[in-house]
Scaffold this motif. Structure first.
Motif, PDB file in Angstrom:
ATOM      1  N   ASN A   1       0.800  -1.225   0.000  1.00 35.47           N
ATOM      2  CA  ASN A   1       0.000   0.000   0.000  1.00 35.47           C
ATOM      3  C   ASN A   1       0.834   1.277   0.000  1.00 35.47           C
ATOM      4  O   ASN A   1       0.274   2.370  -0.052  1.00 35.47           O
ATOM      5  CB  ASN A   1      -0.935   0.022   1.205  1.00 35.47           C
ATOM      6  CG  ASN A   1      -2.018  -1.036   1.112  1.00 35.47           C
ATOM      7  OD1 ASN A   1      -2.545  -1.293   0.029  1.00 35.47           O
ATOM      8  ND2 ASN A   1      -2.338  -1.660   2.235  1.00 35.47           N
TER       9      ASN A   1
ATOM     10  N   MET B   1      -1.953   4.224  -0.390  1.00 32.24           N
ATOM     11  CA  MET B   1      -3.313   3.804  -0.702  1.00 32.24           C
ATOM     12  C   MET B   1      -4.176   3.947   0.555  1.00 32.24           C
ATOM     13  O   MET B   1      -3.807   3.468   1.625  1.00 32.24           O
ATOM     14  CB  MET B   1      -3.330   2.356  -1.180  1.00 32.24           C
ATOM     15  CG  MET B   1      -2.583   2.092  -2.473  1.00 32.24           C
ATOM     16  SD  MET B   1      -3.253   3.013  -3.879  1.00 32.24           S
ATOM     17  CE  MET B   1      -4.973   2.473  -3.857  1.00 32.24           C
TER      18      MET B   1
ATOM     19  N   TYR C   1      -9.429   2.087  -4.468  1.00 35.53           N
ATOM     20  CA  TYR C   1      -9.061   2.757  -5.711  1.00 35.53           C
ATOM     21  C   TYR C   1      -8.768   4.244  -5.506  1.00 35.53           C
ATOM     22  O   TYR C   1      -8.924   5.042  -6.416  1.00 35.53           O
ATOM     23  CB  TYR C   1     -10.168   2.581  -6.759  1.00 35.53           C
ATOM     24  CG  TYR C   1     -10.175   1.193  -7.360  1.00 35.53           C
ATOM     25  CD1 TYR C   1      -9.467   0.913  -8.520  1.00 35.53           C
ATOM     26  CD2 TYR C   1     -10.869   0.162  -6.734  1.00 35.53           C
ATOM     27  CE1 TYR C   1      -9.457  -0.359  -9.062  1.00 35.53           C
ATOM     28  CE2 TYR C   1     -10.865  -1.116  -7.277  1.00 35.53           C
ATOM     29  CZ  TYR C   1     -10.152  -1.376  -8.433  1.00 35.53           C
ATOM     30  OH  TYR C   1     -10.136  -2.656  -8.964  1.00 35.53           O
TER      31      TYR C   1
ATOM     32  N   SER D   1      -5.882   7.117  -3.492  1.00 33.27           N
ATOM     33  CA  SER D   1      -4.621   7.313  -2.779  1.00 33.27           C
ATOM     34  C   SER D   1      -4.313   8.799  -2.701  1.00 33.27           C
ATOM     35  O   SER D   1      -4.933   9.618  -3.377  1.00 33.27           O
ATOM     36  CB  SER D   1      -3.475   6.589  -3.497  1.00 33.27           C
ATOM     37  OG  SER D   1      -3.123   7.271  -4.683  1.00 33.27           O
TER      38      SER D   1
ATOM     39  N   PRO E   1      -2.438   0.498  -6.937  1.00 36.11           N
ATOM     40  CA  PRO E   1      -2.143   1.726  -7.696  1.00 36.11           C
ATOM     41  C   PRO E   1      -1.619   1.461  -9.099  1.00 36.11           C
ATOM     42  O   PRO E   1      -0.701   2.148  -9.557  1.00 36.11           O
ATOM     43  CB  PRO E   1      -1.071   2.368  -6.834  1.00 36.11           C
ATOM     44  CG  PRO E   1      -0.278   1.198  -6.321  1.00 36.11           C
ATOM     45  CD  PRO E   1      -1.301   0.124  -6.077  1.00 36.11           C
TER      46      PRO E   1
END
Length: 258
Positions: free
Chosen positions: A39, A64, A68, A70, A123
């Motif tokens: 993440n 993140m 979906y 970040s 990502p």
């Protein structure tokens, strides 16, 4: 100088090179292994050193926070390109090392990875979202000036502040689970430019205008968007200028995921 012209030409062709590289990496990325276990990403901006020189070093971090979505931040040192100008024996920089330079960059963005368009989880894939960036540059240079009325040394102080707000579109690749290559392809926005200049030697109005004309022409080849921000003539006098215009940015970042 020939080397400066080559760098300027390279920066003009850089967006096209980025698009070509994105296309090639897309073909490779389609065969990469799927991974969702990391993440965090630390990364390095490889675009700034190519355009602004080796003293421009920007590092970033992406986290993140949802499946979906970040956020990312970027921090680092920034600097003017080396001001080495040959104006037909009119203006010459005394020494390439004869300057004082400092500056920094800070930016942040919030990313929405497009679930419907991306085959793999974030990502990795296409993203868009808002961003903000701030750049500060300060440069003190010593020059030699040789005109009909003045022969001697002069000193200039140039301070440039740039605030930019906008929206961006990009694509991030992930290779071998850990390696990321992030392409920020489009970043239109509104830029707020503040320019302050000072000349340390008394010159006649004619010689001062000659000097700043030449320096203004040179800076327009070194700072992206400069010629669209500061109109001809505005840089000819010592003082401050504030203006607002359309801003733009693009960059390539290489990262490590953990």
């Amino acid at each position: 100088m020939k080397s400066n012209r080559n760098k300027t030409q390279f920066s003009n062709f850089l967006p096209g090179c980025i698009l070509l590289l994105v296309f090639l990496l897309t073909m490779v990325d389609s065969h990469a292994q799927k991974d969702t276990s990391y993440n965090n990403t630390v990364r390095f901006n490889i675009t700034n050193p190519l355009i602004f020189g080796s003293q421009s070093l920007i590092f970033g971090y992406e986290r993140m926070i949802r499946d979906y979505q970040s956020f990312s931040i970027n921090l680092g040192a920034a600097s003017f390109p080396a001001l080495v100008y040959d104006g037909g024996d009119t203006i010459l920089l005394l020494n390439r090392r004869d300057y004082k330079d400092r500056g920094f960059h800070i930016s942040g963005d919030y990313r929405f990875y497009l679930r419907s368009e991306n085959k793999y989880p974030a990502p990795r894939g296409i993203y868009l979202g808002p961003y903000y960036s701030y750049n500060f540059f300060k440069r003190t240079n010593n020059w030699s000036l040789n005109t009909d009325n003045y022969q001697g040394d002069i000193q200039t102080d140039i301070i440039l502040n740039i605030h930019t707000f906008g929206a961006q579109l990009g694509y991030q690749f992930v290779f071998w689970k850990r390696l990321s290559v992030d392409f920020l392809l489009m970043g239109p926005g509104i830029g707020f430019y503040g320019l302050n200049t000072r000349i340390g030697t008394d010159l006649s109005q004619e010689d001062e205008q000659l000097f700043f004309d030449a320096l203004n022409d040179y800076l327009s080849t070194k700072i992206p968007g400069y010629d669209r921000v500061i109109e001809a003539g505005e840089f000819r006098k010592t003082g401050s200028i504030k203006t607002t215009t359309v801003g733009f940015r693009y960059m390539v970042l290489v990262g490590f995921r953990f």
